[in-house]
Design a protein around this motif. Structure first.
Motif, PDB file in Angstrom:
ATOM      1  N   PRO A  30       0.682  -1.276  -0.173  1.00  0.00           N
ATOM      2  CA  PRO A  30       0.021   0.023   0.055  1.00  0.00           C
ATOM      3  C   PRO A  30       0.736   1.322  -0.045  1.00  0.00           C
ATOM      4  CG  PRO A  30      -1.067  -1.591   1.470  1.00  0.00           C
ATOM      5  CD  PRO A  30       0.454  -2.094   0.907  1.00  0.00           C
ATOM      6  N   VAL A  31       1.882   1.405   0.807  1.00  0.00           N
ATOM      7  CA  VAL A  31       2.831   2.357   0.695  1.00  0.00           C
ATOM      8  C   VAL A  31       3.365   2.873  -0.501  1.00  0.00           C
ATOM      9  CG1 VAL A  31       4.635   1.587   1.684  1.00  0.00           C
ATOM     10  CG2 VAL A  31       4.365   3.707   2.189  1.00  0.00           C
ATOM     11  N   VAL A  32       3.660   1.507  -1.273  1.00  0.00           N
ATOM     12  CA  VAL A  32       4.348   1.982  -2.799  1.00  0.00           C
ATOM     13  C   VAL A  32       3.179   2.554  -3.634  1.00  0.00           C
ATOM     14  CG1 VAL A  32       5.446   0.805  -4.546  1.00  0.00           C
ATOM     15  CG2 VAL A  32       6.152   0.162  -2.256  1.00  0.00           C
ATOM     16  N   LYS A  33       1.864   1.917  -3.565  1.00  0.00           N
ATOM     17  CA  LYS A  33       0.818   2.332  -4.208  1.00  0.00           C
ATOM     18  C   LYS A  33       0.623   3.875  -4.144  1.00  0.00           C
ATOM     19  CE  LYS A  33      -1.511  -1.813  -4.499  1.00  0.00           C
ATOM     20  NZ  LYS A  33      -2.791  -2.709  -4.481  1.00  0.00           N
ATOM     21  N   LYS A  34       0.775   4.307  -2.808  1.00  0.00           N
ATOM     22  CA  LYS A  34       0.710   5.717  -2.465  1.00  0.00           C
ATOM     23  C   LYS A  34       1.602   6.681  -3.151  1.00  0.00           C
ATOM     24  CE  LYS A  34      -0.389   8.661   1.337  1.00  0.00           C
ATOM     25  NZ  LYS A  34      -0.431   8.645   3.037  1.00  0.00           N
ATOM     26  N   TYR A  35       3.022   6.144  -3.135  1.00  0.00           N
ATOM     27  CA  TYR A  35       3.921   6.414  -3.615  1.00  0.00           C
ATOM     28  C   TYR A  35       3.979   6.761  -5.205  1.00  0.00           C
ATOM     29  CZ  TYR A  35       9.341   7.497  -3.562  1.00  0.00           C
ATOM     30  OH  TYR A  35      10.547   7.926  -3.522  1.00  0.00           O
ATOM     31  N   LEU A  36       3.481   5.727  -5.715  1.00  0.00           N
ATOM     32  CA  LEU A  36       3.309   5.845  -7.139  1.00  0.00           C
ATOM     33  C   LEU A  36       2.163   6.896  -7.483  1.00  0.00           C
ATOM     34  CD1 LEU A  36       3.581   2.077  -8.007  1.00  0.00           C
ATOM     35  CD2 LEU A  36       5.141   3.763  -8.454  1.00  0.00           C
ATOM     36  N   GLU A  37       1.323   6.929  -6.641  1.00  0.00           N
ATOM     37  CA  GLU A  37       0.092   7.990  -6.923  1.00  0.00           C
ATOM     38  C   GLU A  37       0.627   9.583  -7.009  1.00  0.00           C
ATOM     39  OE1 GLU A  37      -2.862   7.284  -4.159  1.00  0.00           O
ATOM     40  OE2 GLU A  37      -3.631   5.375  -5.034  1.00  0.00           O
ATOM     41  N   HIS A  38       1.705   9.600  -6.080  1.00  0.00           N
ATOM     42  CA  HIS A  38       2.417  10.901  -6.040  1.00  0.00           C
ATOM     43  C   HIS A  38       3.020  11.211  -7.244  1.00  0.00           C
ATOM     44  CE1 HIS A  38       3.982  14.507  -4.297  1.00  0.00           C
ATOM     45  NE2 HIS A  38       5.438  13.790  -4.480  1.00  0.00           N
ATOM     46  N   LEU A  39       3.625  10.236  -7.618  1.00  0.00           N
ATOM     47  CA  LEU A  39       4.736  10.156  -8.798  1.00  0.00           C
ATOM     48  C   LEU A  39       4.214  10.556 -10.133  1.00  0.00           C
ATOM     49  CD1 LEU A  39       7.452   7.445  -8.149  1.00  0.00           C
ATOM     50  CD2 LEU A  39       7.607   9.889  -7.745  1.00  0.00           C
TER      51      LEU A  39
ATOM     52  N   LYS B 221       1.061  12.413 -10.028  1.00  0.00           N
ATOM     53  CA  LYS B 221       0.845  13.572 -10.097  1.00  0.00           C
ATOM     54  C   LYS B 221       2.055  14.502 -10.573  1.00  0.00           C
ATOM     55  CE  LYS B 221      -2.641  12.962  -6.472  1.00  0.00           C
ATOM     56  NZ  LYS B 221      -3.100  13.134  -5.044  1.00  0.00           N
ATOM     57  N   VAL B 222       3.113  14.316  -9.964  1.00  0.00           N
ATOM     58  CA  VAL B 222       4.378  14.793 -10.392  1.00  0.00           C
ATOM     59  C   VAL B 222       4.576  14.911 -11.692  1.00  0.00           C
ATOM     60  CG1 VAL B 222       6.683  14.922  -9.944  1.00  0.00           C
ATOM     61  CG2 VAL B 222       5.341  14.696  -8.117  1.00  0.00           C
ATOM     62  N   SER B 223       4.710  13.642 -12.219  1.00  0.00           N
ATOM     63  CA  SER B 223       4.897  13.481 -13.791  1.00  0.00           C
ATOM     64  C   SER B 223       3.847  14.225 -14.602  1.00  0.00           C
ATOM     65  CB  SER B 223       4.790  11.950 -14.011  1.00  0.00           C
ATOM     66  OG  SER B 223       5.051  11.818 -15.280  1.00  0.00           O
ATOM     67  N   ALA B 224       2.603  14.171 -14.324  1.00  0.00           N
ATOM     68  CA  ALA B 224       1.722  15.117 -14.952  1.00  0.00           C
ATOM     69  C   ALA B 224       1.841  16.634 -14.894  1.00  0.00           C
ATOM     70  CB  ALA B 224       0.309  14.713 -14.359  1.00  0.00           C
ATOM     71  N   GLN B 225       2.472  17.117 -13.609  1.00  0.00           N
ATOM     72  CA  GLN B 225       2.704  18.554 -13.520  1.00  0.00           C
ATOM     73  C   GLN B 225       4.057  18.802 -14.593  1.00  0.00           C
ATOM     74  OE1 GLN B 225       3.621  19.560  -9.412  1.00  0.00           O
ATOM     75  NE2 GLN B 225       4.078  21.707  -9.805  1.00  0.00           N
ATOM     76  N   ASN B 226       4.972  17.957 -14.141  1.00  0.00           N
ATOM     77  CA  ASN B 226       6.337  18.294 -15.048  1.00  0.00           C
ATOM     78  C   ASN B 226       7.181  16.892 -15.219  1.00  0.00           C
ATOM     79  OD1 ASN B 226       8.895  19.331 -16.122  1.00  0.00           O
ATOM     80  ND2 ASN B 226       8.325  21.519 -15.284  1.00  0.00           N
ATOM     81  N   GLU B 227       7.643  16.634 -16.203  1.00  0.00           N
ATOM     82  CA  GLU B 227       8.376  15.647 -16.085  1.00  0.00           C
ATOM     83  C   GLU B 227       9.934  15.707 -15.527  1.00  0.00           C
ATOM     84  OE1 GLU B 227      10.293  15.590 -20.691  1.00  0.00           O
ATOM     85  OE2 GLU B 227       9.058  13.817 -20.058  1.00  0.00           O
ATOM     86  N   LEU B 228      10.098  17.111 -15.387  1.00  0.00           N
ATOM     87  CA  LEU B 228      11.479  17.313 -15.002  1.00  0.00           C
ATOM     88  C   LEU B 228      11.488  17.252 -13.375  1.00  0.00           C
ATOM     89  CD1 LEU B 228      12.392  20.465 -16.837  1.00  0.00           C
ATOM     90  CD2 LEU B 228      13.363  18.207 -16.998  1.00  0.00           C
ATOM     91  N   LEU B 229      10.323  17.402 -12.690  1.00  0.00           N
ATOM     92  CA  LEU B 229      10.104  17.116 -11.358  1.00  0.00           C
ATOM     93  C   LEU B 229      10.066  15.644 -11.060  1.00  0.00           C
ATOM     94  CD1 LEU B 229       7.249  19.796 -10.465  1.00  0.00           C
ATOM     95  CD2 LEU B 229       9.752  19.784 -10.279  1.00  0.00           C
ATOM     96  N   LEU B 230       9.589  14.800 -12.046  1.00  0.00           N
ATOM     97  CA  LEU B 230       9.768  13.229 -11.917  1.00  0.00           C
ATOM     98  C   LEU B 230      11.441  12.979 -11.815  1.00  0.00           C
ATOM     99  CD1 LEU B 230       8.475  10.516 -11.497  1.00  0.00           C
ATOM    100  CD2 LEU B 230       8.403  10.457 -14.111  1.00  0.00           C
TER     101      LEU B 230
END
Length: 296
Positions: free
Chosen positions: A113-122, A124-133
């Motif tokens: 579960p904690v990894v799924k939550k981490y991936l959800e955050h990634l 959002k970050v990726s959708a915002q800007n791939e440079l932040l990923l």
């Protein structure tokens, strides 16, 4: 002209030379300073948690399994200009899992579960800007090429898997000297002091790959790969405006915060630590008893 002077003269404009030569460390130093507190906290907690457990196979492979999805995410989402293919590790992770868990390991595998939550955050970050990923990928792959090398080597030594091939010690000594020369040149160019260098030394590279040890084995020299990734970082970070730079730093800090949550889910640590402590206690008791008997 000395080696340091040559580097300085050739790189006044911040240009990089060669795959394994000089890399301008100005931006690296800025990022390191901005993440130092959370990075140091992570190091302390990880070292405390895994003090005796890393030679235990269950702990090691569960640790790899915990972070596997993150590396796979980076490798499927980031273009090669940001994440060179020489750094990709997901397939190596999978071969290690097949070795330890069996060829059908994916049949029962489910990201925690904690990894799924981490991936959800990634996501959002990726959708915002791939440079932040890329901020996450930069820290994670640097970690694999630094701490990951040292942890794997300690584990292999503890499990008696580390057997130096003929001439390997001499090769490593030459590599260490070359790394030290590059590090000294970089340090001189940005005013780094001796403590900065000693705080993050270049780890000796894992140069052999027994079955099940592929995740941290890089066929290419670590200093070459680190230099390449730092060049990618320099080329991007140097063109950021203040707003993007602040966001990049904040996500870089989040890497360590989120990683700690993942580390807490790794199984078998307490069992392995207790086992090691029990063995150590028995060993010390045996020595004490032998000394007592010998002095009677």
């Amino acid at each position: 002209m000395s080696t340091v002077e040559e580097h300085s003269a050739d790189n006044k404009a911040g240009e990089d030379l060669g795959d394994d030569g000089y890399v301008d460390m100005t931006f690296t130093k800025e990022l390191r300073k901005a993440t130092k507190d959370v990075h140091n906290l992570t190091d302390v907690l990880v070292n405390a948690k895994f003090a005796f457990a890393l030679s235990d196979d269950e702990v090691w492979y569960d640790g790899l399994l915990a972070f596997y999805e993150l590396y796979k995410f980076f490798e499927t989402r980031l273009p090669e200009r940001l994440l060179p293919k020489e750094l990709h590790r997901a397939e190596a992770f999978e071969r290690d899992f097949a070795y330890f868990y069996g060829a059908n390991w994916k049949d029962t595998y489910e990201p925690r579960p904690v990894v799924k939550k981490y991936l959800e955050h990634l996501e959002k970050v990726s959708a915002q800007n791939e440079l932040l990923l890329f901020a996450y990928a930069y820290q994670m792959y640097m970690a694999l090429m630094s701490g990951g090398q040292m942890l794997q080597k300690k584990r292999m030594i503890a499990r008696k898997l580390w057997i130096f091939p003929k001439g390997d010690k001499e090769e490593q000594q030459k590599q260490a000297e070359a790394d030290a020369e590059v590090a000294t040149a970089n340090a001189a160019s940005i005013g780094m002091d001796k403590e900065d260098l000693e705080a993050r030394p270049m780890p000796a590279q894992v140069t052999i790959c027994p079955p099940g040890c592929e995740a941290t084995f890089f066929p290419v020299k670590i200093n070459v790969l680190k230099a390449k990734l730092r060049r990618v970082f320099n080329s991007q970070y140097g063109s950021f405006d203040d707003e993007l730079r602040a966001a990049f730093i904040e996500e870089s800090r989040n890497v360590f915060r989120l990683n700690l949550e993942v580390v807490r889910t790794i199984k078998g640590v307490n069992r392995a630590n207790l086992k090691k402590l029990a063995i150590a206690a028995i060993f010390i008791s045996s020595i004490y008893l032998a000394i007592k008997l010998a002095t009677k």
